[in-house]
Design an enzyme around this catalytic site. Structure first.
Site, PDB file in Angstrom:
ATOM      1  N   CYS A   2      41.230   0.225  10.428  1.00 34.19           N
ATOM      2  CA  CYS A   2      42.493   0.160  11.075  1.00 34.19           C
ATOM      3  C   CYS A   2      42.841  -1.287  11.699  1.00 34.19           C
ATOM      4  O   CYS A   2      41.977  -1.925  12.262  1.00 34.19           O
ATOM      5  CB  CYS A   2      43.054   1.087  12.017  1.00 34.19           C
ATOM      6  N   ARG A  27      40.527  -6.172   5.949  1.00 31.12           N
ATOM      7  CA  ARG A  27      39.694  -5.398   6.304  1.00 31.12           C
ATOM      8  C   ARG A  27      39.915  -3.828   5.547  1.00 31.12           C
ATOM      9  O   ARG A  27      38.954  -2.974   5.836  1.00 31.12           O
ATOM     10  CB  ARG A  27      40.160  -5.208   7.917  1.00 31.12           C
ATOM     11  N   TRP A  74      43.519   3.097   7.910  1.00 30.30           N
ATOM     12  CA  TRP A  74      42.456   3.400   6.756  1.00 30.30           C
ATOM     13  C   TRP A  74      42.100   4.974   7.400  1.00 30.30           C
ATOM     14  O   TRP A  74      41.665   5.109   8.198  1.00 30.30           O
ATOM     15  CB  TRP A  74      41.232   2.481   7.062  1.00 30.30           C
ATOM     16  N   ASN A  98      42.956   3.282  16.758  1.00 28.63           N
ATOM     17  CA  ASN A  98      42.027   2.554  15.759  1.00 28.63           C
ATOM     18  C   ASN A  98      40.616   3.420  16.215  1.00 28.63           C
ATOM     19  O   ASN A  98      40.364   3.228  17.281  1.00 28.63           O
ATOM     20  CB  ASN A  98      41.398   1.303  15.952  1.00 28.63           C
ATOM     21  N   GLY A  99      39.958   4.333  15.402  1.00 27.08           N
ATOM     22  CA  GLY A  99      38.853   5.092  15.691  1.00 27.08           C
ATOM     23  C   GLY A  99      39.014   6.397  15.569  1.00 27.08           C
ATOM     24  O   GLY A  99      39.765   6.985  14.656  1.00 27.08           O
ATOM     25  N   GLU A 476      20.446  -5.829  -2.479  1.00 29.90           N
ATOM     26  CA  GLU A 476      21.737  -6.301  -2.388  1.00 29.90           C
ATOM     27  C   GLU A 476      22.413  -6.375  -3.509  1.00 29.90           C
ATOM     28  O   GLU A 476      23.848  -6.254  -3.419  1.00 29.90           O
ATOM     29  CB  GLU A 476      21.298  -7.508  -1.542  1.00 29.90           C
ATOM     30  N   LYS A 480      26.240  -4.846  -4.023  1.00 32.68           N
ATOM     31  CA  LYS A 480      27.203  -5.833  -4.374  1.00 32.68           C
ATOM     32  C   LYS A 480      28.261  -5.540  -5.572  1.00 32.68           C
ATOM     33  O   LYS A 480      29.296  -5.430  -5.926  1.00 32.68           O
ATOM     34  CB  LYS A 480      26.900  -7.614  -4.552  1.00 32.68           C
ATOM     35  N   GLU A 483      30.082  -2.106  -5.200  1.00 23.01           N
ATOM     36  CA  GLU A 483      31.403  -2.094  -4.453  1.00 23.01           C
ATOM     37  C   GLU A 483      32.338  -3.096  -4.933  1.00 23.01           C
ATOM     38  O   GLU A 483      33.377  -2.329  -4.895  1.00 23.01           O
ATOM     39  CB  GLU A 483      30.923  -2.685  -3.030  1.00 23.01           C
ATOM     40  N   HIS A 499       8.018   5.913 -11.408  1.00 21.62           N
ATOM     41  CA  HIS A 499       8.044   7.177 -10.512  1.00 21.62           C
ATOM     42  C   HIS A 499       9.242   8.013 -10.438  1.00 21.62           C
ATOM     43  O   HIS A 499       9.518   8.899  -9.732  1.00 21.62           O
ATOM     44  CB  HIS A 499       7.514   6.772  -9.272  1.00 21.62           C
ATOM     45  N   LYS A 598      36.338  -3.995   5.623  1.00 20.76           N
ATOM     46  CA  LYS A 598      35.614  -5.085   5.858  1.00 20.76           C
ATOM     47  C   LYS A 598      34.966  -4.919   7.155  1.00 20.76           C
ATOM     48  O   LYS A 598      33.498  -5.090   7.259  1.00 20.76           O
ATOM     49  CB  LYS A 598      36.431  -6.472   6.238  1.00 20.76           C
TER      50      LYS A 598
HETATM   51  C1  AGP Z   1      28.780  -5.663   2.369  1.00 25.21           C
HETATM   52  O1  AGP Z   1      29.225  -6.251   0.915  1.00 25.21           O
HETATM   53  C2  AGP Z   1      29.586  -4.465   2.827  1.00 25.21           C
HETATM   54  N1  AGP Z   1      30.871  -4.503   2.635  1.00 25.21           N
HETATM   55  C3  AGP Z   1      28.974  -3.805   4.006  1.00 25.21           C
HETATM   56  O2  AGP Z   1      27.895  -3.068   3.545  1.00 25.21           O
HETATM   57  C4  AGP Z   1      28.772  -4.564   5.309  1.00 25.21           C
HETATM   58  O3  AGP Z   1      27.757  -5.383   5.104  1.00 25.21           O
HETATM   59  C5  AGP Z   1      28.323  -3.519   6.629  1.00 25.21           C
HETATM   60  O4  AGP Z   1      29.411  -2.681   6.579  1.00 25.21           O
HETATM   61  C6  AGP Z   1      28.100  -4.048   7.572  1.00 25.21           C
HETATM   62  O5  AGP Z   1      28.821  -4.988   8.421  1.00 25.21           O
HETATM   63  P1  AGP Z   1      28.590  -5.849   9.617  1.00 25.21           P
HETATM   64  O6  AGP Z   1      27.952  -7.046   8.874  1.00 25.21           O
HETATM   65  O7  AGP Z   1      29.954  -6.424   9.847  1.00 25.21           O
HETATM   66  O8  AGP Z   1      27.971  -5.084  10.398  1.00 25.21           O
END
Ligand code: AGP
Length: 603
Positions: A2, A27, A74, A98-99, A476, A480, A483, A499, A598
């Site tokens: 949010c 975000r 959100w 927010n929260g 990683e 990527k 997402e 395995h 974000k």
């Molecule tokens: C990464 O591409 C993400 N969208 C997500 O995993 C992110 O790295 C994670 O939420 C942690 O965020 P931060 O680095 O702001 O703590």
């Protein structure tokens, strides 16, 4: 998650509020709303979907108001509907939140039994109704805010406006909140992110948990007042001038922020190395010289957790220091063994990730010093840490983190070299320069990766594999891709395939195999196993290696020479490009992928 922006002052609040909310769009959100005080009435406008829908409505109505609060939601409690969007209001107050209010269910039940009514399914409206209830009892806004807030559990930030004045009130518990002022123009601002206030509020304040902020606009001044929950004056806030710049917030010639941020990496690597080896950052690193701990607890989420896995390798291999890496949402509930002499190291781009912050709190409670590797200066993680190592990535707008990962891992590497006392080793600077040059080369030949993407983007699933230092990069790479391209992707240690996951392999599954020069033969055998089962093979491997190339259906050749420590960061950039191009071919919303935020400020 949010976004919150509030304004009070002599101008039309709609402009800074909408501008601020637009800046926070990256975000992630699913509805937007605004409350404006017009002719002493609170007017609320809310729309499901993109902020543009709200903007359209505002263009039709063209309201003018000196005081307002805006919000991008959100969804957590309650579906994505205009009713559930914020602000929530009545004829006394309007609030944005927010929260998460954890005890909302119980509170709502009691309030309903007392005869109060609700217009939404949200937890946030519970705060509004409580506030109204206490106001009807006391007739005092500050007291009502304090009482309502004290009834809640969970982590939240609230901004409140009232029909009776042009004041804005704000307070929070473990959620981001900033208030700002422009003395010259007599304007007050509030937001969940200082980025929304750049260019508006030269002076900003970060209140601590449970501090009520009140903005007061008079004919000659703007003042911020701070109170404890018992309404005595508070000095529990941090003041700073807002030094962020807007330069980093445009896409320039790039189609997406993600692409721009990938391309920024060579220059940022050079800048970070100069900062920590030759300039102001050097003194912070020098403090680590010869430093030994009983153990490092690295904690983070998502991409930052993957950076933690890379850093763990540096601490263990270069410094022979024990380092554990935990996902923050696991660490906080596992009753971790934390001993004196150990250090908690928290890695985060935003510095506002709720789970990571909770782990930092936990370490503090146990008397363990907390260090951060963080991008946002002034974030909660930054403010609460005993020592900060900033990654200086600039604003990262793409929800998929790219440059932050590279700079987090590089900062960890520099910390490791600082402990080793080898920051002045000329080979160190050369290796970093080589990394930035190699990434720059990749950036200029990214079209060849695009043609690899064209061959595989319709496939059903993707398994990323790597060994040793490339194992975190397999994770990683897979994160990527899933997402931004919305396809199933997994990261595995190459030797682990047989395995279990090898059962998945058929002609519709792609194995993105990272084949580094280390353990080459063993990694090749793993690729052979997949090939024998008709899996499609994309190798990211050493250039001019016909044997490996021969195995692959598509090959991304890289020059690993001279990168004994930093090759994982280089390989990762190739995978960033691959994910980007696959997502582009699939036509997804690359910068704002569905369902993602974000900065994950709820648990
Ligand atoms: C990464 O591409 C993400 N969208 C997500 O995993 C992110 O790295 C994670 O939420 C942690 O965020 P931060 O680095 O702001 O703590």
């Amino acid at each position: 998650m949010c976004g919150i922006v509030g304004y009070s002052g002599p101008n039309n609040s709609v402009n800074p509020i909408i501008e601020g909310l637009s800046r926070l769009e990256y975000r992630g959100y699913d509805s937007a709303g605004i409350c404006l005080k017009i002719n002493n009435e609170l007017h609320i406008l809310k729309k499901e979907g993109k902020l543009d829908n709200l903007k359209e409505l505002l263009q039709t109505e063209k309201p003018f108001s000196n005081t307002g609060i805006g919000h991008t939601r959100w969804a957590t409690h309650g579906a994505v509907t205009a009713d559930n969007a914020h602000p929530h209001g009545n004829d006394i107050f309007a609030v944005v939140h927010n929260g998460i209010i954890e005890n909302a269910g119980a509170l709502k039940k009691d309030l309903l039994a007392e005869g109060f009514q609700f217009k939404s399914q949200t937890d946030s409206e519970v705060f509004l109704v409580l506030l109204t209830k206490f106001f009807k009892q006391t007739g005092n806004t500050l007291q009502s805010i304090s009482k309502a807030f004290s009834s809640l559990t969970g982590n939240s930030a609230f901004v409140i406006m009232e029909k009776a004045s042009d004041k804005l009130y704000a307070l929070k518990r473990s959620a981001p909140l900033v208030v700002g002022e422009n003395k010259d123009s007599r304007e007050a601002f509030v937001s969940s992110d200082p980025f929304a206030l750049v260019g508006f509020a030269p002076r900003i304040y970060f209140p601590q948990d449970g501090v009520i902020c009140e903005s007061i606009i008079s004919t000659s001044d703007v003042t911020m007042k701070f109170y404890e929950l018992d309404l005595t004056p508070s000095n529990r806030y941090k003041f700073q001038s807002n030094s962020m710049s807007m330069d980093t917030t445009t896409k320039g010639p790039y189609e997406h922020y993600m692409l721009k941020e990938i391309h920024e990496q060579p220059a940022l690597i050079d800048k970070l190395a100069a900062f920590y080896i030759k300039n102001e950052g050097r003194k912070d690193l020098d403090e680590l010289k010869g430093f030994k701990t009983e153990g490092w607890h690295l904690t983070a989420c998502g991409t930052a957790w993957h950076a933690g896995l890379v850093i763990k390798n540096y601490f263990e291999q270069i410094n022979r220091q024990r380092a554990s890496v935990d996902i923050a949402s696991e660490f906080r509930y596992k009753n971790p063994i934390l001993n004196k002499g150990e250090i908690g190291l928290f890695i985060s781009q935003s510095g506002e990730t709720a789970d990571t912050l909770a782990c930092q709190e936990l370490c503090k409670e146990k008397g363990i010093p907390t260090y951060s590797i963080v991008n946002v200066e002034g974030s909660t993680l930054f403010r609460n840490a005993d020592k900060n190592f900033l990654i200086h990535a600039g604003v990262e707008i793409g929800v998929a983190s790219t440059k932050a990962f590279t700079l987090q891992a590089l900062t960890g590497f520099l910390m490791s070299r600082a402990m080793e006392g080898t920051l002045d080793d000329p080979k160190l600077f050369t290796e970093i320069q080589l990394l930035s040059n190699r990434i720059a080369e990749l950036c200029s030949h990214a079209d060849s990766i695009k043609s690899v993407a064209e061959k595989i983007y319709t496939k059903k699933g993707f398994i990323f594999t790597g060994r040793g230092r490339y194992f975190p990069i397999a994770f990683e790479g897979a994160l990527k891709l899933k997402e931004i391209a919305y396809v199933h992707a997994e990261g595995y240690a190459a030797g682990e395939l047989k395995h279990g996951p090898i059962a998945l392999i058929d002609e519709n599954i792609v194995n993105i195999a990272i084949v580094g020069p280390e353990l080459l033969e063993k990694t090749i055998s793993n690729v052979e196993e997949v090939k024998a089962r008709r899996g499609i093979i994309v190798v990211v491997g050493p250039e001019k290696n016909p044997e490996v190339e021969h195995l692959a259906d598509a090959y991304i050749p890289l020059n690993f020479e001279g990168l004994p420590n930093l090759s994982p960061l280089y390989v990762n950039v190739a995978l960033q490009f691959l994910s980007y191009h696959i997502a582009k071919l699939k036509g997804t919303d690359i910068d704002k992928p569905r369902n993602l935020a974000k900065s994950v400020t709820v648990e």
